[in-house]
Write a protein that holds these residues in place. Structure first.
Motif, mmCIF file in Angstrom:
data_model
loop_
_atom_site.group_PDB
_atom_site.id
_atom_site.type_symbol
_atom_site.label_atom_id
_atom_site.label_comp_id
_atom_site.label_asym_id
_atom_site.label_seq_id
_atom_site.Cartn_x
_atom_site.Cartn_y
_atom_site.Cartn_z
ATOM 1 N N ALA A 45 69.023 66.371 49.345
ATOM 2 C CA ALA A 45 69.665 67.302 48.416
ATOM 3 C C ALA A 45 70.048 66.583 47.131
ATOM 4 O O ALA A 45 70.632 65.498 47.173
ATOM 5 C CB ALA A 45 70.899 67.937 49.042
ATOM 6 N N VAL A 46 69.683 67.197 46.006
ATOM 7 C CA VAL A 46 70.102 66.685 44.708
ATOM 8 C C VAL A 46 71.148 67.635 44.134
ATOM 9 O O VAL A 46 71.213 68.805 44.513
ATOM 10 C CB VAL A 46 68.903 66.556 43.745
ATOM 11 N N SER A 47 71.969 67.136 43.210
ATOM 12 C CA SER A 47 73.038 67.962 42.648
ATOM 13 C C SER A 47 73.151 67.702 41.144
ATOM 14 O O SER A 47 73.755 66.705 40.734
ATOM 15 C CB SER A 47 74.367 67.659 43.347
ATOM 16 N N PRO A 48 72.601 68.592 40.321
ATOM 17 C CA PRO A 48 72.629 68.387 38.870
ATOM 18 C C PRO A 48 74.037 68.551 38.297
ATOM 19 O O PRO A 48 74.825 69.375 38.753
ATOM 20 C CB PRO A 48 71.701 69.495 38.345
ATOM 21 N N GLY A 49 74.311 67.759 37.257
ATOM 22 C CA GLY A 49 75.606 67.850 36.579
ATOM 23 C C GLY A 49 75.504 68.354 35.153
ATOM 24 O O GLY A 49 76.499 68.351 34.420
ATOM 25 N N GLY B 122 64.731 59.778 61.082
ATOM 26 C CA GLY B 122 64.637 58.407 60.585
ATOM 27 C C GLY B 122 63.889 58.273 59.268
ATOM 28 O O GLY B 122 64.227 57.436 58.436
ATOM 29 N N LYS B 123 62.874 59.129 59.049
ATOM 30 C CA LYS B 123 62.090 58.983 57.814
ATOM 31 C C LYS B 123 62.938 59.299 56.582
ATOM 32 O O LYS B 123 62.647 58.823 55.482
ATOM 33 C CB LYS B 123 60.855 59.891 57.854
ATOM 34 N N VAL B 124 63.993 60.110 56.759
ATOM 35 C CA VAL B 124 64.892 60.444 55.646
ATOM 36 C C VAL B 124 66.067 59.476 55.589
ATOM 37 O O VAL B 124 66.329 58.841 54.562
ATOM 38 C CB VAL B 124 65.393 61.898 55.764
ATOM 39 N N GLU B 125 66.778 59.343 56.715
ATOM 40 C CA GLU B 125 67.969 58.484 56.720
ATOM 41 C C GLU B 125 67.602 57.024 56.481
ATOM 42 O O GLU B 125 68.380 56.271 55.886
ATOM 43 C CB GLU B 125 68.713 58.645 58.051
ATOM 44 N N GLY B 126 66.434 56.626 56.940
ATOM 45 C CA GLY B 126 66.022 55.238 56.740
ATOM 46 C C GLY B 126 65.622 54.918 55.312
ATOM 47 O O GLY B 126 65.440 53.751 54.956
ATOM 48 N N ALA B 127 65.483 55.955 54.483
ATOM 49 C CA ALA B 127 65.060 55.742 53.092
ATOM 50 C C ALA B 127 66.182 56.051 52.109
ATOM 51 O O ALA B 127 65.923 56.281 50.931
ATOM 52 C CB ALA B 127 63.838 56.609 52.786
ATOM 53 N N ARG B 128 67.440 56.053 52.575
ATOM 54 C CA ARG B 128 68.523 56.472 51.681
ATOM 55 C C ARG B 128 68.687 55.529 50.496
ATOM 56 O O ARG B 128 69.050 55.967 49.417
ATOM 57 C CB ARG B 128 69.836 56.625 52.449
ATOM 58 N N ARG B 129 68.402 54.245 50.675
ATOM 59 C CA ARG B 129 68.486 53.337 49.520
ATOM 60 C C ARG B 129 67.366 53.618 48.527
ATOM 61 O O ARG B 129 67.559 53.544 47.321
ATOM 62 C CB ARG B 129 68.436 51.881 49.995
ATOM 63 N N GLU B 130 66.194 53.913 49.045
ATOM 64 C CA GLU B 130 65.057 54.219 48.167
ATOM 65 C C GLU B 130 65.303 55.498 47.370
ATOM 66 O O GLU B 130 64.898 55.612 46.209
ATOM 67 C CB GLU B 130 63.804 54.374 49.029
ATOM 68 N N MET B 131 66.014 56.446 47.959
ATOM 69 C CA MET B 131 66.246 57.731 47.294
ATOM 70 C C MET B 131 67.522 57.756 46.468
ATOM 71 O O MET B 131 67.721 58.665 45.662
ATOM 72 C CB MET B 131 66.325 58.843 48.350
ATOM 73 N N ALA B 132 68.409 56.788 46.660
ATOM 74 C CA ALA B 132 69.732 56.824 46.028
ATOM 75 C C ALA B 132 69.634 56.975 44.518
ATOM 76 O O ALA B 132 68.791 56.349 43.862
ATOM 77 C CB ALA B 132 70.501 55.566 46.381
ATOM 78 N N ASP B 133 70.488 57.819 43.973
ATOM 79 C CA ASP B 133 70.506 58.088 42.536
ATOM 80 C C ASP B 133 71.950 58.427 42.163
ATOM 81 O O ASP B 133 72.446 59.506 42.513
ATOM 82 C CB ASP B 133 69.562 59.250 42.215
ATOM 83 N N TYR B 134 72.630 57.490 41.524
ATOM 84 C CA TYR B 134 74.053 57.712 41.199
ATOM 85 C C TYR B 134 74.442 56.906 39.970
ATOM 86 O O TYR B 134 73.726 55.980 39.557
ATOM 87 C CB TYR B 134 74.947 57.333 42.383
ATOM 88 N N GLU B 135 75.602 57.265 39.393
ATOM 89 C CA GLU B 135 76.137 56.583 38.224
ATOM 90 C C GLU B 135 77.485 55.960 38.563
ATOM 91 O O GLU B 135 78.323 56.596 39.218
ATOM 92 C CB GLU B 135 76.341 57.568 37.070
ATOM 93 N N LEU C 40 77.300 61.264 42.017
ATOM 94 C CA LEU C 40 76.093 61.324 42.835
ATOM 95 C C LEU C 40 75.116 62.347 42.267
ATOM 96 O O LEU C 40 75.492 63.504 42.031
ATOM 97 C CB LEU C 40 76.444 61.695 44.271
ATOM 98 N N ARG C 41 73.871 61.941 42.059
ATOM 99 C CA ARG C 41 72.802 62.878 41.698
ATOM 100 C C ARG C 41 71.992 63.243 42.944
ATOM 101 O O ARG C 41 71.469 64.327 43.037
ATOM 102 C CB ARG C 41 71.900 62.257 40.625
ATOM 103 N N VAL C 42 71.889 62.336 43.886
ATOM 104 C CA VAL C 42 71.352 62.632 45.209
ATOM 105 C C VAL C 42 72.513 62.547 46.195
ATOM 106 O O VAL C 42 73.125 61.489 46.345
ATOM 107 C CB VAL C 42 70.238 61.638 45.612
ATOM 108 N N VAL C 43 72.839 63.667 46.828
ATOM 109 C CA VAL C 43 73.993 63.712 47.744
ATOM 110 C C VAL C 43 73.571 63.449 49.185
ATOM 111 O O VAL C 43 74.254 62.742 49.928
ATOM 112 C CB VAL C 43 74.708 65.073 47.637
#
Length: 366
Positions: free
Chosen positions: A138-142, A250-263, A300-303
């Protein structure tokens, strides 16, 4: 070369989808997401796409799933009650590893609640709404700019990991009008093709199987039942079920660093706001007004998947303040990943936190 536009958030969402190659939209109008459908209805036929207004939200998400299996990037947009109706088929999409994008313009709930007022009350429904053990993105635009960028990004994430991906926005961002820079093109990450002769649900080390190209001679059995790597039902074999569900999560939770997007703002801060979506705008102004390095923020841009490691960037943090347009849904998630005290800052009724209120709250902990 970029161009400047002055768009509503819902328009930016639709244009971001089109730029990402979305060519199918199946939807049913519901406030405050309707402008997304209206814009897609006008624009999709002009780019060779298809818009279908379905009879309800159950049919909408079903049509999106079907279109995705033909190889088309597909999307729907809805809000609270419609999102609830989509849950069963979203579980099917997760089980069948069907890439698709679902935009949820959140409004006040429960039930029909406040159709024209903002909320972030669906954040846990997005994560846990379907039955069984699941993992989603899930992404969350600001901002309106991020409505464009993160909608486009959602398609890439969905195709990369073969999982439904949510754009969890709210009425404030969706109906806001802002200047936006529109690029000539956006990055597009193609689905990994299924190799000829490979089993359709056999995955590599990253847990993501290749996707069969429609019309190229693949014969694939697609079922919501527990299935083996061939796609055949195997709903009574505990080992097959264990292996499948662990891989889907696992394919999602194991990639949380790869998907992380935050300020991160002021990483040495002692009082830290954690925000996403529209409250992040008030946080930004509050931190700027306070002009105190002891106050910082994590936006967080990716929650989902939740980037728990981002909290560790604030090594001096004494408290995390989490302003949300709900009673503290993500605050509970934050609290589960840190020993630092976590304080929810809820706002209900559709109004955004004021920067003054957030500054006053932060001062109580300095």
């Amino acid at each position: 070369m970029t161009r400047l536009e002055f768009w509503q958030g819902n328009t930016a969402c639709a244009e971001g989808a089109l730029a990402a190659g979305c060519r199918f939209f199946g939807g049913y109008p519901i406030t405050p997401s309707t402008e997304v459908a209206e814009h897609m209805a006008r624009r999709l036929p002009k780019v060779g796409g298809v818009f279908v207004q379905m009879e309800d939200e159950l049919a909408s998400i079903a049509s999106v799933i079907g279109a995705s299996w033909t190889g088309k990037r597909s999307m729907t947009a809805t809000s609270g009650p419609g999102f609830s109706l989509m849950m069963e088929n979203l579980g099917y999409a997760i089980m069948t590893e069907t890439p698709c994008v679902v935009v949820n313009v959140q409004r006040g709930g429960p039930s029909t609640g406040q159709p024209t007022r903002a909320s972030q009350g669906d954040m846990m429904q997005c994560r846990f709404g379907s039955h069984g053990d699941i993992a989603v993105i899930a992404v969350s635009p600001g901002s309106v700019q991020e409505m464009y960028e993160l909608t486009a990004k959602a398609f890439n994430l969905s195709d990369r990991y073969r999982v439904p991906t949510f754009v969890m926005t709210d009425e404030i961002i969706a109906h806001m009008r802002e200047r936006i820079e529109v690029p000539d093109a956006v990055e597009i990450v193609e689905r990994r093709p299924l190799e000829k002769g490979a089993l359709p649900f056999a995955a590599g080390e990253d847990g993501v199987p290749g996707f069969p190209t429609f019309g190229q001679g693949y014969g694939v059995h697609v079922t919501g039942l527990t299935h083996d790597e061939r796609g055949y039902p195997s709903s009574t074999d505990p080992e097959v079920h264990d292996r499948l569900v662990r891989r889907l999560v696992g394919k999602v939770e194991g990639a949380r660093r790869e998907m992380a997007d935050y300020e991160v703002t002021n990483p040495d801060a002692e009082v830290v706001f954690v925000s996403y979506g529209s409250p992040g705008r008030s946080v930004k102004q509050a931190v700027r007004d306070m002009d105190d390095e002891r106050v910082g923020s994590l936006r967080l841009r990716v929650v989902w998947p939740f980037p728990d490691f981002a909290l560790q960037e604030f090594t001096n943090a004494r408290v995390f303040l989490v302003p949300e347009l709900n009673l503290g849904q993500i605050a509970r998630e934050v609290a589960s990943h840190t020993a630092v005290p976590v304080v929810p800052v809820p706002e209900l009724g559709g109004e955004l936190h004021t920067p003054a209120r957030l500054a006053k709250t932060a001062e109580e902990y300095l």
